[in-house]
Design a protein around this motif. Structure first.
Motif, short mmCIF file in Angstrom:
data_model
loop_
_atom_site.label_atom_id
_atom_site.label_comp_id
_atom_site.label_asym_id
_atom_site.label_seq_id
_atom_site.Cartn_x
_atom_site.Cartn_y
_atom_site.Cartn_z
N LEU A 78 0.82 -1.21 0.00
CA LEU A 78 0.00 0.00 0.00
C LEU A 78 0.86 1.27 0.00
N ASN A 79 1.97 1.23 0.73
CA ASN A 79 2.74 2.46 0.94
C ASN A 79 3.98 2.62 0.07
N TYR A 80 4.46 1.55 -0.54
CA TYR A 80 5.74 1.65 -1.27
C TYR A 80 5.70 1.00 -2.65
N HIS A 81 6.45 1.59 -3.55
CA HIS A 81 6.86 0.90 -4.78
C HIS A 81 8.15 0.18 -4.38
N ILE A 82 8.22 -1.10 -4.60
CA ILE A 82 9.39 -1.87 -4.16
C ILE A 82 10.09 -2.45 -5.39
N LYS A 83 11.40 -2.16 -5.50
CA LYS A 83 12.15 -2.72 -6.64
C LYS A 83 13.57 -3.08 -6.20
N THR A 84 14.25 -3.83 -7.05
CA THR A 84 15.65 -4.19 -6.78
C THR A 84 16.55 -3.15 -7.44
N ALA A 104 20.80 -8.83 -2.76
CA ALA A 104 21.05 -7.63 -3.58
C ALA A 104 20.44 -6.36 -2.98
N GLY A 105 19.48 -6.49 -2.11
CA GLY A 105 18.85 -5.32 -1.50
C GLY A 105 17.56 -4.94 -2.19
N LEU A 106 16.81 -4.08 -1.55
CA LEU A 106 15.54 -3.62 -2.09
C LEU A 106 15.44 -2.11 -1.95
N ILE A 107 14.81 -1.48 -2.91
CA ILE A 107 14.58 -0.03 -2.84
C ILE A 107 13.10 0.20 -2.59
N PHE A 108 12.82 0.94 -1.53
CA PHE A 108 11.43 1.29 -1.20
C PHE A 108 11.19 2.75 -1.56
N GLU A 109 10.24 3.00 -2.43
CA GLU A 109 9.89 4.38 -2.77
C GLU A 109 8.49 4.67 -2.24
N ASN A 110 8.36 5.79 -1.57
CA ASN A 110 7.04 6.17 -1.05
C ASN A 110 6.04 6.30 -2.18
N ARG A 111 4.87 5.70 -2.04
CA ARG A 111 3.83 5.87 -3.05
C ARG A 111 3.19 7.25 -2.93
N LYS A 112 3.06 7.71 -1.67
CA LYS A 112 2.41 9.01 -1.45
C LYS A 112 3.44 10.12 -1.58
N LYS A 113 3.10 11.16 -2.31
CA LYS A 113 4.04 12.28 -2.45
C LYS A 113 3.71 13.35 -1.42
#
Ligand code: HEM
Length: 113
Positions: A78-84, A104-113
């Protein structure tokens, strides 16, 4: 079969959890709707699903555990775009029957601006 006293007995989980009769021709593929379409709950215990053990000592915390995982995943999705970092799906690290997350790790980007 007679098991000698003191012998450690282990269940061959790979054989159970990748069984083609139970899980179809590609048991190692991720089929997200398999459980839903076949009415298979993640907290069940049966002869094709030993995640939570079996019989009288089967995990009593399994309903709680599955619910917590669902709540946690729901919050993350719900809260993040998650990518490698590479943008590709990294290979899982397998230790016996268990799949561990890649390192390799994960990058969490906030969905809400
Ligand atoms: C994904 C999370 C979990 C997994 C994969 C898991 C898995 C297992 C497994 C395989 C067993 C052994 C069953 C057997 O001997 O046949 C077990 C036992 C047990 N689990 Fe869990 N468990 C999880 C979460 C929890 C939680 C959250 C609790 C408590 C809040 C819990 C409490 C117990 C207890 C008390 C036993 C011993 C049952 C007995 O010996 O009668 N587990 N669990």
């Amino acid at each position: 079969m007679t098991i000698p006293k003191g012998r450690i007995v282990q269940t061959y989980l790979m054989n159970i959890h990748y069984d083609k009769t139970a899980y179809g021709p590609e048991p190692r593929s991720f089929l997200p709707y398999h459980g839903l379409e076949n009415n298979l709950s993640a907290s069940r215990t049966d002869k094709n699903y030993f995640i939570f053990g079996s019989g009288r000592h089967a995990c009593p915390g399994r309903f709680f555990a599955v619910n917590e995982i669902k709540v946690g995943l729901h919050k993350l999705i719900l809260n993040y775009h998650i990518k490698t970092p590479s943008g590709k799906i990294e290979k899982k690290k397998r230790i016996g029957p268990y799949a561990h997350p890649p390192t390799a790790g994960l990058i969490f980007e906030n969905r809400k601006k």
